[in-house]
Design an enzyme around this catalytic site. Structure first.
Site, short mmCIF file in Angstrom:
data_model
loop_
_atom_site.label_atom_id
_atom_site.label_comp_id
_atom_site.label_asym_id
_atom_site.label_seq_id
_atom_site.Cartn_x
_atom_site.Cartn_y
_atom_site.Cartn_z
N HIS A 165 12.34 8.40 2.32
CA HIS A 165 11.15 8.14 3.14
C HIS A 165 10.48 6.82 2.76
CE1 HIS A 165 7.52 8.87 5.47
NE2 HIS A 165 8.10 9.94 5.97
N GLY A 187 -9.97 -3.03 -3.15
CA GLY A 187 -9.13 -3.13 -4.34
C GLY A 187 -8.50 -4.50 -4.53
N THR A 193 1.62 -0.12 -11.01
CA THR A 193 2.67 0.91 -10.96
C THR A 193 2.38 1.96 -9.89
OG1 THR A 193 1.53 2.16 -12.70
CG2 THR A 193 3.24 0.59 -13.38
N ALA A 194 1.10 2.13 -9.53
CA ALA A 194 0.74 3.14 -8.52
C ALA A 194 0.90 2.60 -7.10
CB ALA A 194 -0.68 3.63 -8.74
N GLY A 195 1.23 1.32 -6.96
CA GLY A 195 1.38 0.75 -5.63
C GLY A 195 0.06 0.69 -4.88
#
Length: 515
Positions: free
Chosen positions: A83, A165, A171-173
């Protein structure tokens, strides 16, 4: 209101580590007022969809906690799955259910997006109804290039900069947050491992390539079978049955058949009912012919409202007891004025005529709603302060020491009975500012509502002022009264200026004079 319900269906980029999914679930369940309805994990997609409902405040907090937890546990640099995705928490939609407007869900999405961006340093894009740009209404546009592509572009391409942001991916995209109508995630697996067949069928049925309206579709290989993965964004306009039959015919063209279909998450009952009606050709069908629906309606009619036997604030006010009193009434009146500021701002956003000033309305809505909540809470604070004073007056005075302690307690409680209405007056001063602003640039058809808010804000300030002055008289140390009186005088002067400004605005925008 207690019966307000919002649905949230966040998608997380993890399914192969059950302990991570469980940790995210616990973060959601840890918020009071939230109920998890469903969890769907797909190993090939490496994606988990969690469905939960709750009050607007609870649902917003639970979504934040889930995003924070996922950001700690999922590293997109090592994620792979069928996905498309750009974030550990990939997408977070809010759906209005009970006594909640779409506009309310948009506000939730925007507040949450700002908080995620500021506190978690995760880039946030707003989509669907909450989108700040037309090209970001469609989720596919935001996810173009997935995590790897966005990682390169976010720092250099102005079109890929987030709404909130940092302009960089950790790392969390990134996370996509929005508000939308109910969506059905629906997959059809074929009796074939040829993914190109699913891709061809997806092109045939999806709206973007000339297929059905309100259908998004991809062709994927899942569990060794070609799969047509779909989102129905408006199942009332395009039914499941029509699309499934089209897939069946298209599959036959390529020498295969449907193996099975599946729901991802939950679906409205009407979507399945419509399909049954279509297949069975029940032309005269009425929903009340369903036994369970009739039983449900009967049960609802017999259930007494949980609030039927509770005293309302007005009942309490009229009870003849010392509290709540005029100070609390002033706070509630101020909250009503703040609610009118929100009303006018909400009647302005989303209107083409006021598109140029829409960005000014969202901060007004946020601040007015905060003031409404704080002023409502201040009603109880005012009552608590007076109850404290009553308790101090009941302290013993049978010795010099007790008399001294009693006098000290009375003096401290009296100060609290001054500070509580002063806090109301300070907040009402902010409400005046918001009302003048929405009257000046907001929807002109609601200018009388802004004016009503001005009148109520003045009444709230008058109530607060009376309580401040009355309670100050009881202070033993009258020298400490002057700062309170000086601040009240400044607030009253500012209120008079706001009333004058509104009168000029009303004359200018509606040719109506006050007098």
């Amino acid at each position: 209101m207690p019966n307000q319900l919002v649905e949230c269906i966040p998608n997380f980029s993890e399914a192969r580590r059950p302990e991570v999914v469980e940790a995210i679930l616990q973060a959601i369940k840890g918020v009071e007022g939230v109920h998890v309805l469903d969890r769907h994990s797909d190993l090939d997609h490496n994606r988990t969809v969690i469905t939960f409902i709750g009050t607007p405040v609870a649902i917003e907090e639970a979504a934040f906690q889930a995003i924070a937890r996922a950001g700690q546990l999922i590293d997109l640099n090592y994620h792979n799955g069928e996905h498309p995705r750009i974030g550990a928490t990939d997408v977070v939609p809010f759906v209005p259910l009970e006594d909640v407007s779409m506009l309310k869900c948009i506000e939730i999405a925007r507040r949450l997006g700002q908080r995620v961006g500021n506190e978690l340093n995760i880039p946030v894009y707003l989509y669907e109804e909450a989108a700040t740009r037309p090209d970001r209404q469609n989720l596919e546009n935001i996810r173009r290039g997935q995590f790897e592509g966005l990682k390169k572009e976010i720092e250099t391409n102005p079109d890929r900069q987030p709404d909130y942001g940092p302009n960089r991916l950790g790392t969390a995209g990134a996370t996509v947050i929005g508000a939308r109508q109910p969506l059905i995630a629906f997959n059809v697996d074929l009796n074939s491992d040829d993914v190109t067949i699913a891709q061809k069928i997806a092109r045939t049925i999806r709206n973007s390539s000339g297929g059905f309206h309100f259908i998004k579709a991809l062709g994927l290989l899942v569990n060794g079978r070609a799969q047509v993965s779909m989102n129905f964004t408006n199942y009332r306009q395009t039914s499941l049955a029509r699309v499934v039959e089209t897939i069946r015919r298209e599959a036959a063209r390529y020498g295969t058949t449907i193996h099975h279909s599946e729901l991802v998450g939950l679906t409205p009952q009407d979507a399945l009912t419509d399909s049954a009606v279509w297949y069975l050709q029940l032309d005269a069908f009425q929903p009340n012919l369903i036994l369970e629906r009739r039983l449900y309606q009967l049960l609802l009619s017999k259930l007494e409202s949980p609030f039927a036997n509770q005293q309302t604030f007005l009942d309490q006010l009229a009870s003849g007891k010392p509290t709540p009193g005029g100070g609390s009434a002033g706070a509630i009146t101020g909250a009503t004025a703040a609610a009118l500021a929100t009303m006018v701002a909400r009647l302005t956003v989303g209107k083409k005529k006021y598109a140029a000033i829409e960005s000014q309305m969202w901060p007004i809505i946020d601040r007015a709603e905060t003031l409404r909540a704080d002023l409502t809470a201040a009603a109880a604070e005012d009552s608590d302060a007076f109850e404290e004073l009553l308790a101090a007056n009941r302290l013993p005075k049978d010795s010099l020491e007790n008399i001294a302690n009693r006098n000290k307690a009375i003096e401290q409680a009296t100060i609290h009975t001054v500070q509580a209405p002063l806090h109301v007056a300070q907040m009402v001063g902010e409400v005046f500012d918001l009302l003048v602003l929405v009257a000046r640039v907001g929807n002109v058809n609601a200018i009388s509502d802004a004016g009503s808010g001005i009148a109520l804000a003045r009444a709230a300030l008058t109530c607060a002022g009376l309580n401040i002055k009355t309670n100050l008289v009881n202070l033993r140390d009258q020298s400490s009264a002057q700062p309170y009186l000086k601040e009240l005088e400044q607030l009253e002067k500012k209120a008079t200026e706001s009333e004058s400004q509104f009168a000029s605005i009303l004359k200018e925008r509606s040719n109506i004079s006050i007098g």
